[in-house]
Design a protein around this motif. Structure first.
Motif, PDB file in Angstrom:
ATOM      1  N   PHE A 130       0.826  -1.200   0.000  1.00 51.65           N
ATOM      2  CA  PHE A 130       0.000   0.000   0.000  1.00 51.65           C
ATOM      3  C   PHE A 130       0.870   1.265   0.000  1.00 51.65           C
ATOM      4  CE2 PHE A 130      -2.928  -3.156   1.908  1.00 51.65           C
ATOM      5  CZ  PHE A 130      -3.908  -3.105   0.940  1.00 51.65           C
ATOM      6  N   GLY A 131       1.991   1.214   0.720  1.00 49.18           N
ATOM      7  CA  GLY A 131       2.920   2.336   0.695  1.00 49.18           C
ATOM      8  C   GLY A 131       3.514   2.520  -0.687  1.00 49.18           C
ATOM      9  N   ARG A 132       3.836   1.420  -1.329  1.00 47.41           N
ATOM     10  CA  ARG A 132       4.400   1.489  -2.675  1.00 47.41           C
ATOM     11  C   ARG A 132       3.379   2.059  -3.656  1.00 47.41           C
ATOM     12  NH1 ARG A 132       6.944  -3.692  -5.571  1.00 47.41           N
ATOM     13  NH2 ARG A 132       4.897  -4.540  -5.041  1.00 47.41           N
ATOM     14  N   GLN A 133       2.130   1.643  -3.529  1.00 50.65           N
ATOM     15  CA  GLN A 133       1.097   2.177  -4.412  1.00 50.65           C
ATOM     16  C   GLN A 133       0.979   3.694  -4.263  1.00 50.65           C
ATOM     17  OE1 GLN A 133      -2.400  -0.043  -3.307  1.00 50.65           O
ATOM     18  NE2 GLN A 133      -1.522  -1.981  -4.003  1.00 50.65           N
ATOM     19  N   LYS A 134       1.055   4.177  -3.030  1.00 48.52           N
ATOM     20  CA  LYS A 134       0.978   5.616  -2.802  1.00 48.52           C
ATOM     21  C   LYS A 134       2.140   6.338  -3.489  1.00 48.52           C
ATOM     22  CE  LYS A 134      -1.297   5.260   1.719  1.00 48.52           C
ATOM     23  NZ  LYS A 134      -1.118   5.454   3.192  1.00 48.52           N
ATOM     24  N   ARG A 135       3.342   5.754  -3.415  1.00 54.42           N
ATOM     25  CA  ARG A 135       4.495   6.403  -4.043  1.00 54.42           C
ATOM     26  C   ARG A 135       4.383   6.378  -5.567  1.00 54.42           C
ATOM     27  NH1 ARG A 135       6.695   4.069   0.356  1.00 54.42           N
ATOM     28  NH2 ARG A 135       7.216   2.122  -0.705  1.00 54.42           N
ATOM     29  N   GLN A 136       3.872   5.284  -6.117  1.00 56.35           N
ATOM     30  CA  GLN A 136       3.670   5.227  -7.558  1.00 56.35           C
ATOM     31  C   GLN A 136       2.702   6.320  -8.003  1.00 56.35           C
ATOM     32  OE1 GLN A 136       2.361   1.176  -7.817  1.00 56.35           O
ATOM     33  NE2 GLN A 136       4.427   0.353  -8.057  1.00 56.35           N
ATOM     34  N   GLN A 137       1.628   6.475  -7.265  1.00 52.11           N
ATOM     35  CA  GLN A 137       0.649   7.502  -7.588  1.00 52.11           C
ATOM     36  C   GLN A 137       1.250   8.897  -7.415  1.00 52.11           C
ATOM     37  OE1 GLN A 137      -2.348   6.299  -4.800  1.00 52.11           O
ATOM     38  NE2 GLN A 137      -2.871   4.453  -5.954  1.00 52.11           N
ATOM     39  N   GLN A 138       2.042   9.065  -6.359  1.00 57.01           N
ATOM     40  CA  GLN A 138       2.671  10.352  -6.070  1.00 57.01           C
ATOM     41  C   GLN A 138       3.623  10.771  -7.193  1.00 57.01           C
ATOM     42  OE1 GLN A 138       5.659  10.208  -2.991  1.00 57.01           O
ATOM     43  NE2 GLN A 138       5.178  12.274  -2.267  1.00 57.01           N
ATOM     44  N   VAL A 139       4.471   9.849  -7.637  1.00 56.07           N
ATOM     45  CA  VAL A 139       5.443  10.181  -8.675  1.00 56.07           C
ATOM     46  C   VAL A 139       4.755  10.405 -10.013  1.00 56.07           C
ATOM     47  CG1 VAL A 139       7.429   9.345  -9.987  1.00 56.07           C
ATOM     48  CG2 VAL A 139       7.350   9.019  -7.517  1.00 56.07           C
ATOM     49  N   MET A 140       3.770   9.582 -10.356  1.00 52.58           N
ATOM     50  CA  MET A 140       3.056   9.789 -11.604  1.00 52.58           C
ATOM     51  C   MET A 140       2.332  11.134 -11.609  1.00 52.58           C
ATOM     52  SD  MET A 140       3.354   7.804 -14.100  1.00 52.58           S
ATOM     53  CE  MET A 140       3.731   6.159 -14.676  1.00 52.58           C
ATOM     54  N   SER A 141       1.796  11.517 -10.462  1.00 54.08           N
ATOM     55  CA  SER A 141       1.164  12.820 -10.348  1.00 54.08           C
ATOM     56  C   SER A 141       2.178  13.926 -10.604  1.00 54.08           C
ATOM     57  CB  SER A 141       0.550  12.989  -8.950  1.00 54.08           C
ATOM     58  OG  SER A 141       0.048  14.296  -8.776  1.00 54.08           O
ATOM     59  N   ALA A 142       3.366  13.786 -10.021  1.00 50.04           N
ATOM     60  CA  ALA A 142       4.415  14.796 -10.202  1.00 50.04           C
ATOM     61  C   ALA A 142       4.870  14.864 -11.656  1.00 50.04           C
ATOM     62  CB  ALA A 142       5.604  14.481  -9.289  1.00 50.04           C
ATOM     63  N   VAL A 143       4.958  13.702 -12.323  1.00 51.46           N
ATOM     64  CA  VAL A 143       5.329  13.677 -13.739  1.00 51.46           C
ATOM     65  C   VAL A 143       4.279  14.417 -14.565  1.00 51.46           C
ATOM     66  CG1 VAL A 143       5.619  12.197 -15.770  1.00 51.46           C
ATOM     67  CG2 VAL A 143       6.685  11.555 -13.602  1.00 51.46           C
ATOM     68  N   ALA A 144       3.001  14.152 -14.272  1.00 48.90           N
ATOM     69  CA  ALA A 144       1.926  14.809 -15.013  1.00 48.90           C
ATOM     70  C   ALA A 144       1.954  16.314 -14.803  1.00 48.90           C
ATOM     71  CB  ALA A 144       0.577  14.237 -14.591  1.00 48.90           C
ATOM     72  N   GLU A 145       2.141  16.741 -13.549  1.00 51.38           N
ATOM     73  CA  GLU A 145       2.201  18.171 -13.254  1.00 51.38           C
ATOM     74  C   GLU A 145       3.327  18.833 -14.042  1.00 51.38           C
ATOM     75  OE1 GLU A 145       0.265  19.952 -11.317  1.00 51.38           O
ATOM     76  OE2 GLU A 145      -0.819  18.516 -10.060  1.00 51.38           O
ATOM     77  N   LYS A 146       4.477  18.159 -14.100  1.00 55.50           N
ATOM     78  CA  LYS A 146       5.630  18.709 -14.795  1.00 55.50           C
ATOM     79  C   LYS A 146       5.385  18.720 -16.307  1.00 55.50           C
ATOM     80  CE  LYS A 146      10.029  20.021 -14.005  1.00 55.50           C
ATOM     81  NZ  LYS A 146      11.105  19.047 -13.705  1.00 55.50           N
ATOM     82  N   ALA A 147       4.806  17.636 -16.820  1.00 59.03           N
ATOM     83  CA  ALA A 147       4.558  17.541 -18.255  1.00 59.03           C
ATOM     84  C   ALA A 147       3.560  18.593 -18.725  1.00 59.03           C
ATOM     85  CB  ALA A 147       4.048  16.146 -18.606  1.00 59.03           C
ATOM     86  N   LEU A 148       2.648  18.970 -17.851  1.00 53.76           N
ATOM     87  CA  LEU A 148       1.614  19.931 -18.215  1.00 53.76           C
ATOM     88  C   LEU A 148       2.076  21.381 -18.096  1.00 53.76           C
ATOM     89  CD1 LEU A 148      -1.435  18.232 -16.492  1.00 53.76           C
ATOM     90  CD2 LEU A 148      -0.988  18.398 -18.936  1.00 53.76           C
ATOM     91  N   SER A 149       3.231  21.630 -17.519  1.00 50.06           N
ATOM     92  CA  SER A 149       3.707  22.997 -17.359  1.00 50.06           C
ATOM     93  C   SER A 149       4.153  23.545 -18.710  1.00 50.06           C
ATOM     94  CB  SER A 149       4.875  23.056 -16.361  1.00 50.06           C
ATOM     95  OG  SER A 149       6.013  22.422 -16.880  1.00 50.06           O
ATOM     96  N   THR A 150       3.789  24.785 -18.989  1.00 46.70           N
ATOM     97  CA  THR A 150       4.079  25.381 -20.294  1.00 46.70           C
ATOM     98  C   THR A 150       5.572  25.497 -20.541  1.00 46.70           C
ATOM     99  OG1 THR A 150       3.906  27.580 -19.292  1.00 46.70           O
ATOM    100  CG2 THR A 150       1.932  26.681 -20.332  1.00 46.70           C
ATOM    101  N   GLY A 151       6.374  25.532 -19.493  1.00 42.90           N
ATOM    102  CA  GLY A 151       7.818  25.662 -19.662  1.00 42.90           C
ATOM    103  C   GLY A 151       8.463  24.436 -20.278  1.00 42.90           C
ATOM    104  N   LEU A 152       7.698  23.339 -20.382  1.00 36.24           N
ATOM    105  CA  LEU A 152       8.278  22.113 -20.922  1.00 36.24           C
ATOM    106  C   LEU A 152       7.927  21.880 -22.384  1.00 36.24           C
ATOM    107  CD1 LEU A 152       8.024  19.478 -18.067  1.00 36.24           C
ATOM    108  CD2 LEU A 152      10.019  20.678 -18.902  1.00 36.24           C
ATOM    109  N   ILE A 153       7.434  22.900 -23.060  1.00 40.37           N
ATOM    110  CA  ILE A 153       7.059  22.716 -24.461  1.00 40.37           C
ATOM    111  C   ILE A 153       8.226  22.216 -25.298  1.00 40.37           C
ATOM    112  CG2 ILE A 153       7.538  25.122 -25.021  1.00 40.37           C
ATOM    113  CD1 ILE A 153       4.594  23.932 -26.648  1.00 40.37           C
ATOM    114  N   TRP A 154       9.442  22.636 -24.941  1.00 36.69           N
ATOM    115  CA  TRP A 154      10.600  22.229 -25.731  1.00 36.69           C
ATOM    116  C   TRP A 154      11.081  20.823 -25.367  1.00 36.69           C
ATOM    117  CZ3 TRP A 154      10.104  25.180 -29.516  1.00 36.69           C
ATOM    118  CH2 TRP A 154       9.763  26.519 -29.349  1.00 36.69           C
TER     119      TRP A 154
END
Length: 317
Positions: A217-241
């Motif tokens: 269950f702890g591992r599942q939380k970390r997987q969700q946490q990191v994927m959320s962080a990846v999505a947040e970063k991917a959606l930032s306009t500064g990453l268009i390049w």
């Protein structure tokens, strides 16, 4: 037991690869014609329908609820691997709600089409790929159908993290340690607080289980946490390049039966559901069967409860 209020609490997290697709694709494609072409090319590469399966009928143009089976597969060279992560997701645009049910990989079940003996649910992928995992998960959930699937290669997950330039997360536990050495030759230890993860670190962080008191269950939380962080970063306009690198990582490590038209429709008509994500948990007990392997044993009553929760969000009668 969590209250209904807690269960319905809105969260930013759990924007697994599905949500990167739902929002990221639409937003970036609006900026560059090349980006749209590149995105379409990537979807043509990753689009892999399940052979011989007739998906449960769903009309996205009519904004009907739909379900997605998300697999994080630990594939390595010469080894087909098993499903390290298994998530049943339901999306309802009328209720503006997404459900995410993480099923522990050691969950005891039978595997239809293989044999009648008990197995861990993550073995279904090793025995019959996505198709057998789909059938096994539907059986475990007493008939919940899956309209779509997304398979992520966890080894290639590092490529996606590196493509967005790494991510920052807040670790709530001290001394989390990956038991086996990384490809860099060092044991990975993560202490409490804000930490920056490159691809190698992120892969280690989401694999830790034995040094965490919460186990799977702890591992599942970390997987969700990191994927959320990846999505947040991917959606930032500064990453268009970084667009090419992100899509290359997706193209090399993802398979799905979503089409580009499906994703465009979902991004347009289902976007409001992203603000309301409900986490569901499988309740069970650890047990060894006749002195053999350790299983996570789930009662029939719990399986019925999970079915009813998911069925309600899908509008099943």
């Amino acid at each position: 037991m969590r209250s209904d209020k807690q269960k319905k609490k809105k969260r930013k997290g759990l924007k697994i690869f599905l949500i990167i697709l739902l929002v990221f694709v639409l937003g970036i494609a609006g900026y560059l014609g090349y980006a749209y072409w590149k995105t379409t090319s990537t979807f043509n590469k990753i689009h892999t329908p399940i052979e011989g399966k007739e998906n449960a009928s769903v009309r996205l143009d009519k904004k009907q609820p739909f379900s997605v089976l998300i697999l994080g597969v630990d594939e390595r060279s010469g080894d087909k691997g098993r499903s390290d992560t298994l998530i049943a997701a339901t999306v309802n645009p009328t209720k503006n709600k997404i459900q995410m049910l993480s099923i522990p990989r050691d969950t005891k079940t039978t595997i239809p089409g293989y044999d009648s003996n008990p197995h861990k649910i993550n073995a279904a992928y090793a025995y019959g790929g996505v198709k057998m995992t789909d059938a096994t998960t539907t059986q475990f959930l007493n008939g919940i159908p899956f309209n779509y699937y997304i398979k992520i290669n966890m080894e290639g997950f590092r490529d996606l993290v590196n493509a967005v330039g790494g991510v920052d997360v807040v670790n709530d536990k001290d001394g989390l340690t990956l038991a086996t050495q990384s490809s860099e030759g060092n044991k990975k230890v993560f202490n409490k607080g804000k930490i920056h993860l490159n691809g190698e670190d992120a892969l280690a962080y989401v694999r830790i289980r034995k040094s965490d008191a919460e186990g799977d269950f702890g591992r599942q939380k970390r997987q969700q946490q990191v994927m959320s962080a990846v999505a947040e970063k991917a959606l930032s306009t500064g990453l268009i390049w970084r667009f090419d690198g992100i899509l290359n990582a997706i193209g090399d490590n993802i398979q799905t039966d979503f089409t580009m038209n499906d994703i465009t429709r979902i991004a347009k008509d289902y976007r409001s559901t992203l603000s309301n994500v409900e986490n569901l948990q499988v309740k069970g007990e650890g047990s060894r069967i006749d002195g053999g392997p350790w299983y996570y044993v789930v009662s029939d009553a719990e399986r019925a409860r999970l079915h009813d929760e998911l069925a309600e969000n899908l509008g099943m009668k």
